[in-house]
Design a protein around this motif. Structure first.
Motif, PDB file in Angstrom:
ATOM      1  N   VAL A 356       0.857  -1.190   0.000  1.00  0.00           N
ATOM      2  CA  VAL A 356       0.000   0.000   0.000  1.00  0.00           C
ATOM      3  C   VAL A 356       0.893   1.240   0.000  1.00  0.00           C
ATOM      4  N   PRO A 357       1.011   1.945  -1.120  1.00  0.00           N
ATOM      5  CA  PRO A 357       1.855   3.147  -1.161  1.00  0.00           C
ATOM      6  C   PRO A 357       1.367   4.203  -0.170  1.00  0.00           C
ATOM      7  N   GLY A 358       2.323   4.875   0.464  1.00  0.00           N
ATOM      8  CA  GLY A 358       1.982   5.999   1.322  1.00  0.00           C
ATOM      9  C   GLY A 358       1.720   5.651   2.769  1.00  0.00           C
ATOM     10  N   LEU A 359       1.760   4.369   3.134  1.00  0.00           N
ATOM     11  CA  LEU A 359       1.556   3.959   4.519  1.00  0.00           C
ATOM     12  C   LEU A 359       2.778   3.181   4.997  1.00  0.00           C
ATOM     13  N   TYR A 360       3.127   3.356   6.259  1.00  0.00           N
ATOM     14  CA  TYR A 360       4.188   2.537   6.829  1.00  0.00           C
ATOM     15  C   TYR A 360       3.755   1.075   6.831  1.00  0.00           C
ATOM     16  N   GLY A 361       4.752   0.190   6.774  1.00  0.00           N
ATOM     17  CA  GLY A 361       4.470  -1.234   6.654  1.00  0.00           C
ATOM     18  C   GLY A 361       3.681  -1.822   7.806  1.00  0.00           C
ATOM     19  N   TYR A 362       3.795  -1.231   9.000  1.00  0.00           N
ATOM     20  CA  TYR A 362       3.138  -1.841  10.158  1.00  0.00           C
ATOM     21  C   TYR A 362       1.613  -1.738  10.107  1.00  0.00           C
ATOM     22  N   VAL A 363       1.078  -0.902   9.213  1.00  0.00           N
ATOM     23  CA  VAL A 363      -0.374  -0.823   9.045  1.00  0.00           C
ATOM     24  C   VAL A 363      -0.811  -1.242   7.644  1.00  0.00           C
ATOM     25  N   SER A 364       0.103  -1.829   6.864  1.00  0.00           N
ATOM     26  CA  SER A 364      -0.302  -2.082   5.478  1.00  0.00           C
ATOM     27  C   SER A 364       0.367  -3.286   4.829  1.00  0.00           C
ATOM     28  N   ARG A 387       0.224  -2.046  20.762  1.00  0.00           N
ATOM     29  CA  ARG A 387       1.441  -1.740  21.519  1.00  0.00           C
ATOM     30  C   ARG A 387       1.746  -0.249  21.529  1.00  0.00           C
ATOM     31  N   GLY A 388       0.746   0.552  21.241  1.00  0.00           N
ATOM     32  CA  GLY A 388       0.884   1.990  21.399  1.00  0.00           C
ATOM     33  C   GLY A 388       1.215   2.773  20.151  1.00  0.00           C
ATOM     34  N   TRP A 389       1.364   2.108  19.006  1.00  0.00           N
ATOM     35  CA  TRP A 389       1.639   2.829  17.771  1.00  0.00           C
ATOM     36  C   TRP A 389       0.338   3.373  17.193  1.00  0.00           C
ATOM     37  N   SER A 390       0.432   4.426  16.386  1.00  0.00           N
ATOM     38  CA  SER A 390      -0.766   5.080  15.866  1.00  0.00           C
ATOM     39  C   SER A 390      -1.533   4.161  14.933  1.00  0.00           C
ATOM     40  N   ALA A 391      -2.793   4.454  14.733  1.00  0.00           N
ATOM     41  CA  ALA A 391      -3.681   3.534  14.023  1.00  0.00           C
ATOM     42  C   ALA A 391      -3.496   3.560  12.509  1.00  0.00           C
ATOM     43  N   GLU A 392      -3.223   4.738  11.919  1.00  0.00           N
ATOM     44  CA  GLU A 392      -3.289   4.833  10.458  1.00  0.00           C
ATOM     45  C   GLU A 392      -1.925   4.875   9.773  1.00  0.00           C
ATOM     46  N   GLY A 393      -0.911   5.434  10.356  1.00  0.00           N
ATOM     47  CA  GLY A 393       0.463   5.313   9.853  1.00  0.00           C
ATOM     48  C   GLY A 393       0.780   5.875   8.492  1.00  0.00           C
ATOM     49  N   PRO A 394       0.348   7.115   8.148  1.00  0.00           N
ATOM     50  CA  PRO A 394       0.791   7.683   6.863  1.00  0.00           C
ATOM     51  C   PRO A 394       2.282   7.996   6.902  1.00  0.00           C
ATOM     52  N   VAL A 395       2.970   7.760   5.778  1.00  0.00           N
ATOM     53  CA  VAL A 395       4.414   8.008   5.699  1.00  0.00           C
ATOM     54  C   VAL A 395       4.704   9.497   5.821  1.00  0.00           C
ATOM     55  N   LYS A 396       5.723   9.828   6.621  1.00  0.00           N
ATOM     56  CA  LYS A 396       6.125  11.221   6.784  1.00  0.00           C
ATOM     57  C   LYS A 396       7.212  11.586   5.771  1.00  0.00           C
ATOM     58  N   ILE A 397       7.238  12.846   5.394  1.00  0.00           N
ATOM     59  CA  ILE A 397       8.258  13.316   4.475  1.00  0.00           C
ATOM     60  C   ILE A 397       9.628  13.188   5.141  1.00  0.00           C
ATOM     61  N   ALA A 398      10.614  12.722   4.379  1.00  0.00           N
ATOM     62  CA  ALA A 398      11.939  12.485   4.944  1.00  0.00           C
ATOM     63  C   ALA A 398      12.996  12.552   3.848  1.00  0.00           C
ATOM     64  N   SER A 399      14.251  12.697   4.268  1.00  0.00           N
ATOM     65  CA  SER A 399      15.376  12.730   3.341  1.00  0.00           C
ATOM     66  C   SER A 399      16.607  12.189   4.056  1.00  0.00           C
ATOM     67  N   ARG A 400      17.581  11.770   3.248  1.00  0.00           N
ATOM     68  CA  ARG A 400      18.772  11.126   3.804  1.00  0.00           C
ATOM     69  C   ARG A 400      19.997  11.515   2.995  1.00  0.00           C
ATOM     70  N   ILE A 401      21.124  11.652   3.683  1.00  0.00           N
ATOM     71  CA  ILE A 401      22.402  11.920   3.029  1.00  0.00           C
ATOM     72  C   ILE A 401      23.160  10.605   2.898  1.00  0.00           C
ATOM     73  N   ASP A 402      23.506  10.232   1.673  1.00  0.00           N
ATOM     74  CA  ASP A 402      24.309   9.030   1.423  1.00  0.00           C
ATOM     75  C   ASP A 402      25.764   9.360   1.126  1.00  0.00           C
ATOM     76  N   VAL A 403      26.004  10.575   0.605  1.00  0.00           N
ATOM     77  CA  VAL A 403      27.361  11.015   0.234  1.00  0.00           C
ATOM     78  C   VAL A 403      27.554  12.446   0.721  1.00  0.00           C
ATOM     79  N   PRO A 404      28.572  12.714   1.540  1.00  0.00           N
ATOM     80  CA  PRO A 404      29.522  11.758   2.135  1.00  0.00           C
ATOM     81  C   PRO A 404      28.908  11.056   3.334  1.00  0.00           C
ATOM     82  N   ARG A 405      29.548   9.974   3.780  1.00  0.00           N
ATOM     83  CA  ARG A 405      29.142   9.273   4.986  1.00  0.00           C
ATOM     84  C   ARG A 405      29.722   9.993   6.206  1.00  0.00           C
ATOM     85  N   GLY A 406      29.134   9.728   7.348  1.00  0.00           N
ATOM     86  CA  GLY A 406      29.647  10.314   8.573  1.00  0.00           C
ATOM     87  C   GLY A 406      31.095   9.925   8.818  1.00  0.00           C
ATOM     88  N   GLY A 407      31.945  10.914   9.094  1.00  0.00           N
ATOM     89  CA  GLY A 407      33.353  10.658   9.354  1.00  0.00           C
ATOM     90  C   GLY A 407      34.225  10.607   8.128  1.00  0.00           C
TER      91      GLY A 407
END
Length: 505
Positions: A356-364, A387-407
């Motif tokens: 299911v696009p747009g939802l975290y795996g734990y709800v889809s 176990r206390g996680w939210s019911a609907e789980g829509p994916v949040k906007i996010a970004s990641r740095i791959d280059v350069p790596r830490g250190g």
């Protein structure tokens, strides 16, 4: 009876290990998916509070389940030793330990989904082994009182026990080979399977930004992240799989695998990510999924106006409640049968799983899915939402740095930065990079075939010699800018800007 403790401890431990061996071998010979030890481990997983489970995943990663099984085995060895010591006092005392352990194993087995009488047999065999073998060994130690050559007698006892354990180990090896043959048969069936409408395609050429070190836009199956609660992965022949759709519908539907693949196939590039993914983490991947749209299946069943979710159930009993709207709108929510042009790997849900696009795996994203119950959130809760996680789980906007790596150390001057960003079913409008708290600079974005995939980004900036930090943020097509507020994944996904420290030399 001898007062030396080691022989008694040894008798208890070896009898206990022999019981585990015969129990495991029985489970394997009967092709029971879960041996009692595995069943106990999975029960522990189910009963573990969400924050504790999340912490374990963050620390141990892919080793969380092996670690849990190892801890259980160590605790069992301690119990076996205690049973041996108790036998010094009274013949009946170790029975308390053996029956208590068997009771825990039996309870864990019986709460598994679809457990039947045959699933009890490994526990029974293990209990009989414990009681009979331990009794025989301790009887030998009791008789040692009347023998002057006690040391020689204990040595003979050890040799007898070692022989029994060796025989049990051989039995395990044979049984493991038998059950392995079962898995290999399913794997052969999977490799030979040809599904109409499933194609192998290369990613669109413009998806790669061309910067070395960025995660591939298409994630190979073998590199795709794996998160689930099962220890022994279900191995299901396609001919044995079926799916029941029921609940708040006018007409129920039961589909065989042949019924499913005979329907119209849809194929989409879709990024999946786990709600447990930390800021900058790797629990995310992008693949081409092939399957049948769930909206098409539900369209002819007369779904009630009261319904607002679908409770999904896996072959191993795992559940999640998915918003009905996400399964019936224009996104390619599907019962997937193939991943990157090939039948699903066993570990990723073969023969059928949900995407299911747009939802975290734990709800889809239910692997080995076998049941869809149209329901309401008021009446349905999934494994993680209890176990206390939210019911609907829509994916949040996010970004990641791959280059350069830490250190990393990079040459001073023109430094290239790159990574990925995602906001499934919304899309990424822009990505911005900031070095040492300076101005934000917009990065170049790779192409995407839809808003349901991640996007690669890259930018080159002038950087002087010294230590630096770089951070990234994304802006969605809906105008939302990724927040800088750093939050842990629970209860509905991590937030914050990914920051990497590096040196220019």
């Amino acid at each position: 009876m001898t007062t030396r403790r080691p022989p008694w401890v040894l008798a208890g431990v070896l009898a206990g290990l022999a019981g585990l061996a015969t129990s495991y071998a029985t489970a394997m010979v009967l092709t029971i998916r879960e041996s009692p030890v595995v069943a106990v481990a999975e029960l522990v997983i189910k009963l573990t509070p969400g924050p504790v489970a999340e912490r374990a995943i963050s620390i141990l990663g892919l080793f969380d389940k092996p670690f849990l099984v190892g801890v259980i085995l160590l605790l069992l060895v301690g119990c076996f030793a205690a049973a041996g010591v108790l036998a010094r006092r009274a013949w009946w005392a170790p029975l308390l330990v053996w029956f208590a352990l068997a009771g825990v194993g039996l309870g864990a087995v019986l709460v598994q989904r679809g457990a039947g009488p045959v699933d009890v047999l490994p526990v029974a065999v293990g209990l009989v082994t414990w009681v009979t073998l331990h009794s025989a060994l301790t009887d030998a130690l009791h008789r040692g009182l009347s023998r002057p050559d006690l040391e020689s007698h204990e040595r003979r006892v050890f040799l007898v026990v070692a022989g029994v354990v060796s025989a049990a180990a051989i039995g395990i090896a044979v049984a493991g080979r038998l059950v392995g043959a079962g898995r290999r048969h399913v794997e052969v069936s999977r490799r030979l399977l040809r599904i109409p409408g499933v194609t192998q395609r290369q990613p669109p050429a413009d998806t790669s930004i061309g910067l070395r070190g960025i995660a591939p836009w298409q994630t190979p199956n073998e590199d795709f992240y794996l998160i689930d609660t099962t220890i022994a992965k279900p191995t299901i022949e396609p001919k044995d799989w079926s799916l029941r759709i029921h609940g708040l519908v006018e007409r129920e539907l039961t589909l065989s695998y042949a019924d499913l693949v005979d329907r119209e196939m849809t194929e989409s590039w879709i990024t999946l990510n786990c709600v447990s993914n930390e800021v900058g983490g790797g629990l995310i991947g992008n693949a081409r999924w092939s399957g049948v749209r769930i909206s098409d299946l539900l369209a002819g069943l007369g779904v009630s106006d009261e319904a607002d979710c679908v409770l999904q159930t896996s072959h191993d009993g795992w559940t999640c409640a998915t918003p009905l709207a996400a399964l019936t709108d224009d996104r390619d929510a599907m019962l997937a049968v193939a991943m990157n042009g090939r039948p699903l790997p066993i570990e990723h849900g073969f023969p059928v799983r949900t995407i299911v696009p747009g939802l975290y795996g734990y709800v889809s994203a239910t692997k080995w899915v076998v049941d869809l119950q149209v329901s309401t959130f008021a009446d349905s809760t999934g494994y993680w939402t209890t176990r206390g996680w939210s019911a609907e789980g829509p994916v949040k906007i996010a970004s990641r740095i791959d280059v350069p790596r830490g250190g990393d150390e990079v040459p001073a001057g023109q430094v290239s930065f790159g990574g990925v960003a995602w906001h499934q079913h919304t899309g990424i409008e822009a990505v911005e990079v900031q070095v040492d708290g300076g101005t934000w600079t917009r990065a170049e974005l790779g192409g995407v075939p839809s808003v349901d995939t991640w996007v690669q980004w890259a930018v080159t900036l002038e950087v002087e010699e010294g230590d630096h930090d770089v951070r990234v943020r994304a802006i969605g097509k809906d105008g939302e800018t990724q927040t800088s507020v750093l939050r842990a994944p629970d209860p509905d996904g991590a937030t914050g800007w990914h920051t990497v420290e590096f040196s220019a030399v």
